[in-house]
Scaffold this active site. Structure first.
Site, mmCIF file in Angstrom:
data_model
loop_
_atom_site.group_PDB
_atom_site.id
_atom_site.type_symbol
_atom_site.label_atom_id
_atom_site.label_comp_id
_atom_site.label_asym_id
_atom_site.label_seq_id
_atom_site.Cartn_x
_atom_site.Cartn_y
_atom_site.Cartn_z
ATOM 1 N N ILE A 233 3.815 -20.564 72.833
ATOM 2 C CA ILE A 233 4.555 -19.407 73.332
ATOM 3 C C ILE A 233 4.747 -19.508 74.855
ATOM 4 O O ILE A 233 5.842 -19.277 75.367
ATOM 5 C CB ILE A 233 3.848 -18.095 72.926
ATOM 6 C CG1 ILE A 233 3.820 -18.008 71.394
ATOM 7 C CG2 ILE A 233 4.535 -16.874 73.531
ATOM 8 C CD1 ILE A 233 2.957 -16.899 70.829
ATOM 9 N N ASP B 297 -3.612 -23.440 82.792
ATOM 10 C CA ASP B 297 -4.108 -23.855 81.484
ATOM 11 C C ASP B 297 -4.936 -25.111 81.717
ATOM 12 O O ASP B 297 -4.401 -26.189 81.962
ATOM 13 C CB ASP B 297 -2.930 -24.157 80.529
ATOM 14 C CG ASP B 297 -3.403 -24.412 79.098
ATOM 15 O OD1 ASP B 297 -4.498 -24.979 78.928
ATOM 16 O OD2 ASP B 297 -2.670 -24.053 78.160
ATOM 17 N N CYS C 230 0.803 -10.153 75.439
ATOM 18 C CA CYS C 230 1.328 -10.218 74.075
ATOM 19 C C CYS C 230 0.506 -11.227 73.283
ATOM 20 O O CYS C 230 0.988 -11.783 72.298
ATOM 21 C CB CYS C 230 2.773 -10.694 74.096
ATOM 22 S SG CYS C 230 3.930 -9.369 74.185
ATOM 23 N N ASP D 250 1.047 -5.445 74.028
ATOM 24 C CA ASP D 250 1.469 -5.440 72.621
ATOM 25 C C ASP D 250 0.245 -5.549 71.711
ATOM 26 O O ASP D 250 0.340 -5.343 70.517
ATOM 27 C CB ASP D 250 2.408 -6.633 72.371
ATOM 28 C CG ASP D 250 2.973 -6.654 70.948
ATOM 29 O OD1 ASP D 250 3.422 -5.582 70.489
ATOM 30 O OD2 ASP D 250 2.945 -7.706 70.293
ATOM 31 N N GLU E 284 -7.162 -2.277 66.898
ATOM 32 C CA GLU E 284 -5.837 -2.045 66.291
ATOM 33 C C GLU E 284 -6.012 -1.486 64.890
ATOM 34 O O GLU E 284 -6.919 -1.943 64.179
ATOM 35 C CB GLU E 284 -5.049 -3.353 66.249
ATOM 36 C CG GLU E 284 -4.683 -3.835 67.636
ATOM 37 C CD GLU E 284 -3.747 -5.052 67.635
ATOM 38 O OE1 GLU E 284 -3.193 -5.380 66.574
ATOM 39 O OE2 GLU E 284 -3.585 -5.661 68.694
ATOM 40 N N HIS F 284 1.795 -4.129 68.376
ATOM 41 C CA HIS F 284 1.670 -5.517 67.893
ATOM 42 C C HIS F 284 2.963 -5.975 67.207
ATOM 43 O O HIS F 284 2.969 -6.342 66.030
ATOM 44 C CB HIS F 284 0.483 -5.666 66.941
ATOM 45 C CG HIS F 284 -0.057 -7.063 66.928
ATOM 46 N ND1 HIS F 284 -1.388 -7.368 66.850
ATOM 47 C CD2 HIS F 284 0.588 -8.269 66.998
ATOM 48 C CE1 HIS F 284 -1.554 -8.668 66.849
ATOM 49 N NE2 HIS F 284 -0.362 -9.250 66.940
ATOM 50 N N LEU F 285 4.039 -5.954 67.992
ATOM 51 C CA LEU F 285 5.357 -6.283 67.436
ATOM 52 C C LEU F 285 5.767 -7.730 67.695
ATOM 53 O O LEU F 285 6.855 -8.140 67.306
ATOM 54 C CB LEU F 285 6.425 -5.363 68.064
ATOM 55 C CG LEU F 285 6.381 -3.884 67.683
ATOM 56 C CD1 LEU F 285 7.498 -3.121 68.377
ATOM 57 C CD2 LEU F 285 6.510 -3.732 66.170
ATOM 58 N N GLY F 286 4.892 -8.483 68.399
ATOM 59 C CA GLY F 286 5.260 -9.838 68.813
ATOM 60 C C GLY F 286 5.945 -10.662 67.735
ATOM 61 O O GLY F 286 6.974 -11.283 67.966
ATOM 62 N N ALA F 287 5.362 -10.669 66.530
ATOM 63 C CA ALA F 287 5.908 -11.544 65.479
ATOM 64 C C ALA F 287 6.898 -10.812 64.585
ATOM 65 O O ALA F 287 7.427 -11.391 63.635
ATOM 66 C CB ALA F 287 4.759 -12.077 64.634
HETATM 67 P P1 NAD Z 1 -1.366 -22.117 71.327
HETATM 68 O O1 NAD Z 1 -2.639 -22.490 70.676
HETATM 69 O O2 NAD Z 1 -0.156 -22.955 71.127
HETATM 70 O O3 NAD Z 1 -1.598 -21.971 72.913
HETATM 71 C C1 NAD Z 1 -2.757 -21.418 73.483
HETATM 72 C C2 NAD Z 1 -2.936 -22.077 74.841
HETATM 73 O O4 NAD Z 1 -4.059 -21.472 75.511
HETATM 74 C C3 NAD Z 1 -3.244 -23.571 74.760
HETATM 75 O O5 NAD Z 1 -2.297 -24.307 75.509
HETATM 76 C C4 NAD Z 1 -4.637 -23.709 75.365
HETATM 77 O O6 NAD Z 1 -4.794 -24.932 76.069
HETATM 78 C C5 NAD Z 1 -4.665 -22.500 76.287
HETATM 79 N N1 NAD Z 1 -6.015 -22.111 76.713
HETATM 80 C C6 NAD Z 1 -7.174 -22.194 76.017
HETATM 81 N N2 NAD Z 1 -8.204 -21.762 76.776
HETATM 82 C C7 NAD Z 1 -7.667 -21.394 77.972
HETATM 83 C C8 NAD Z 1 -8.230 -20.868 79.169
HETATM 84 N N3 NAD Z 1 -9.552 -20.675 79.314
HETATM 85 N N4 NAD Z 1 -7.391 -20.572 80.190
HETATM 86 C C9 NAD Z 1 -6.054 -20.782 80.074
HETATM 87 N N5 NAD Z 1 -5.467 -21.306 78.984
HETATM 88 C C10 NAD Z 1 -6.272 -21.603 77.939
HETATM 89 O O7 NAD Z 1 -1.081 -20.597 70.876
HETATM 90 P P2 NAD Z 1 0.333 -19.823 70.805
HETATM 91 O O8 NAD Z 1 0.913 -19.994 69.456
HETATM 92 O O9 NAD Z 1 1.131 -20.137 72.018
HETATM 93 O O10 NAD Z 1 -0.196 -18.303 70.889
HETATM 94 C C11 NAD Z 1 -0.669 -17.774 72.131
HETATM 95 C C12 NAD Z 1 -1.386 -16.464 71.899
HETATM 96 O O11 NAD Z 1 -0.480 -15.500 71.371
HETATM 97 C C13 NAD Z 1 -2.527 -16.564 70.883
HETATM 98 O O12 NAD Z 1 -3.613 -15.796 71.370
HETATM 99 C C14 NAD Z 1 -1.943 -15.918 69.629
HETATM 100 O O13 NAD Z 1 -2.972 -15.344 68.828
HETATM 101 C C15 NAD Z 1 -1.051 -14.860 70.229
HETATM 102 N N6 NAD Z 1 0.071 -14.417 69.383
HETATM 103 C C16 NAD Z 1 0.401 -13.075 69.398
HETATM 104 C C17 NAD Z 1 1.489 -12.626 68.664
HETATM 105 C C18 NAD Z 1 1.833 -11.163 68.655
HETATM 106 O O14 NAD Z 1 2.293 -10.670 67.643
HETATM 107 N N7 NAD Z 1 1.691 -10.445 69.748
HETATM 108 C C19 NAD Z 1 2.258 -13.515 67.897
HETATM 109 C C20 NAD Z 1 1.931 -14.874 67.936
HETATM 110 C C21 NAD Z 1 0.831 -15.310 68.681
#
Ligand code: NAD
Length: 558
Positions: free
Chosen positions: A177, A196, A255, A281, A286, A308-311
């Site tokens: 994301i 990151d 989010c 979000d 929740e 929690h509308l992200g997805a």
């Molecule tokens: P992803 O696993 O592709 O990316 C997560 C990133 O976080 C990785 O690049 C990882 O290296 C990094 N990371 C790990 N520890 C870290 C730290 N200490 N400091 C900084 N960066 C660090 O995940 P994604 O698919 O991009 O999802 C990102 C987040 O969004 C997740 O927490 C996921 O649960 C959440 N999400 C929320 C919604 C929603 O509806 N709001 C929808 C999808 C995903």
């Protein structure tokens, strides 16, 4: 089971569907949560599959269907428990339309050799776009303007906005994301910074993103957006302490996961004006209770809340359903495995023979992830002793899966996609072996991870009683069970250090279960692995770090 409403996409009516009456279906598919109808056409138009739709129906209406069921599709609502799994003797696949698998007893499924498949990544764009919507809403006061006008007020002065062009956006977590956010921000002429610790610089710069420290990101960004996975290092990443480092007047968007933010500290920063606005979000609890302090504050402060509308887009729901349907058809008809969260696409016999060694590799990977620093460049697995050549690859994948699961969004990492995700991030995966036993171990497994700042090596073995043990940490010999909670320290061997640590942990009522010290020579470099029964809070870790002679301290949870 509770009655549920369907997703935005139309869903099929509860019934049994067979596309052709002439040929009997080979596989029975039970669906107990709402999935987007259109996306399922690959399954519903295939005569090999008979679909039993029991969305929102009480358990008594579909429990008997488990008896003949080969495949069970759910979202997050149905609880797939061990008891229900036991009622499905022919069950081969549990499909989760989405990412999180908290509602599925994966261990019980694995014990029965049942695949658990999910669909990671299908909601990446939806979450990225929602985040961008919130960034824009925050900078132009859109919700407040709507609220005002719908109650008859026309107050333009109070709602003066600010432009995104020329501003700095700080992305915390440059995963799937985060990467999409960076592209959109650049299209808005924003300068993009990212923090990151696990992505190589080269990968970030190929995205046009400047990698920086968390502190620098916080004190230079006008907008800070969180996209990291939730792990021990990111829980309350936004806290009273880090909010002090934030540039005055910045805006914060979350989010990702509610637990990344200390909500009390956030409210304080908004009240004091340190933050000019925030948009959330996701929440620590929740659904967000109507009595929550956040709800109250959103009436008066620049705080935007969405449930929690992200997805939640029609496209994401459709994509999730169609990818899942395709994966199910391909698996049952051609044996192609895409996103299994619990079993790799390796020969079952090889895996059975490996037994606990697979768990050892995965734990060594998890351990490594929690003690290393710097962007990941290479993961090498060294198999010493009586490992067979065809066992190396599954062991390497298991180690990689363990490593990435501690860094990335765990539910998005499967045996199948771990090597692909590593490749995407430019991480090399290597396997090496020596048939000679090492240090007297029949079988010794070593995971070495090369990062931009150095190399971290850990070795382990499986005891005859099945216990997994860490036997080497870097060049030092240790001997500790690879499980639970641990403090891993490197220090200069000098009298009194062990006593000081023991006293400090005692002061905070943290019980030491085991303590092992490894050293090269008297008064030389040493490593300490302390297994503890309780969590060690960040302040205590800091106090231990300040003891003279301690070089580094890591908190590891396996
Ligand atoms: P992803 O696993 O592709 O990316 C997560 C990133 O976080 C990785 O690049 C990882 O290296 C990094 N990371 C790990 N520890 C870290 C730290 N200490 N400091 C900084 N960066 C660090 O995940 P994604 O698919 O991009 O999802 C990102 C987040 O969004 C997740 O927490 C996921 O649960 C959440 N999400 C929320 C919604 C929603 O509806 N709001 C929808 C999808 C995903």
């Amino acid at each position: 089971m509770e009655k549920r409403k369907s997703a935005a996409q139309p869903t099929l009516k509860n019934k049994t569907l067979t596309s052709s009456l002439s040929s009997p279906a080979a596989f029975h598919v039970l669906i107990t949560d709402p999935l987007a109808t259109e996306g399922l056409s690959l399954l519903t138009h295939n005569s090999q599959f008979q679909i039993h739709l029991k969305v929102g129906a009480p358990l008594s209406e579909w429990e008997d269907l488990l008896q003949d069921c080969h495949c069970w599709l759910v979202r997050s609502e149905t609880k797939v428990t061990e008891t229900l799994i036991a009622k499905a003797p022919h069950l081969k696949v549990i499909g989760r339309a989405g990412v999180g698998i908290d509602n599925i007893d994966v261990e019980a499924a694995s014990r029965r050799g049942i695949l658990v498949m999910n669909v990671p990544g299908a909601n990446t764009l939806a979450a990225a776009e929602h985040t961008f919507g919130l960034i824009l809403a925050l900078s132009r006061n859109i919700p407040q303007a709507h609220r005002d006008l719908s109650s008859g007020k026309w107050e333009r002065k109070r709602l003066m906005g600010s432009e995104l062009a020329g501003k700095t956006l700080g992305i915390v977590g440059l995963g799937r994301i985060g990467r999409e956010i960076s592209k959109r921000a650049q299209a808005f002429n924003m300068r993009v910074l990212a923090y990151d610790p696990y992505v190589p610089l080269e990968y970030a710069s190929s995205l046009g993103v400047e990698v920086t420290s968390l502190e620098n990101l916080l004190n230079t960004s006008d907008y800070i957006t969180l996209h990291t996975s939730l792990n021990e290092k990111t829980r309350h990443l936004i806290s009273e302490k880090t909010l002090r480092q934030v540039k005055s007047g910045a805006r914060l968007i979350n989010c990702a996961r509610g637990e990344l933010v200390d909500e009390k500290a956030l409210l304080k920063a908004l009240e004091e004006g340190k933050l000019r606005g925030a948009a959330l979000d996701v929440f620590s609890q929740e659904p967000l209770p109507p009595t929550s302090a956040l709800v109250k504050a959103s009436q008066s402060l620049n705080l935007i809340l969405t449930p929690h509308l992200g997805a939640s887009t029609e496209e994401a729901q459709l994509k999730v359903a169609s990818e899942l349907a395709r994966n199910i058809v391909d698996y049952f008809q051609q044996g192609i495995l895409r996103n299994a969260v619990n079993l790799p696409g390796f020969d079952a016999e090889i895996l059975e023979k490996l037994g606990d060694h697979l768990s050892l590799a995965e734990r060594l990977g998890r351990f490594s992830a929690q003690v290393l620093s710097g962007g990941l460049l290479e993961v090498r697995i060294q198999c010493d002793g009586t490992y067979e050549p065809n066992q190396r690859r599954p062991l390497a994948v298991a180690a990689l899966k363990g490593l990435l699961s501690s860094i990335m969004d765990e539910s998005g990492i499967s045996w199948v996609n771990a090597p692909l995700l590593a490749q995407e991030r430019g991480i090399k995966l290597l396997e090496t072996a020596t048939p000679a036993s090492s240090d007297g171990f029949f079988k010794l497994l070593t995971v070495s991870v090369k990062t931009e700042t150095g190399q971290q090596t850990v070795s382990g073995t499986v005891q005859p009683n099945g216990e997994l043990r860490l036997v080497r940490f870097g060049s030092l010999t240790v001997d500790v069970v690879l499980q639970g909670k641990m403090l891993v320290l490197t220090n200069q061997d000098r009298p009194g250090v062990i006593g000081l640590i023991g006293t400090l942990l005692g002061k905070y009522k943290i019980n030491i279960a085991d303590m092992r010290v490894g050293r090269k020579s008297a008064k030389g470099e040493a490593a300490m692995v302390i297994s503890v029964d309780e969590d060690v809070p960040a302040e205590v870790l800091k106090e231990i770090k300040s003891i003279a002679g301690i070089q580094a301290i890591h908190w590891v949870k396996l």
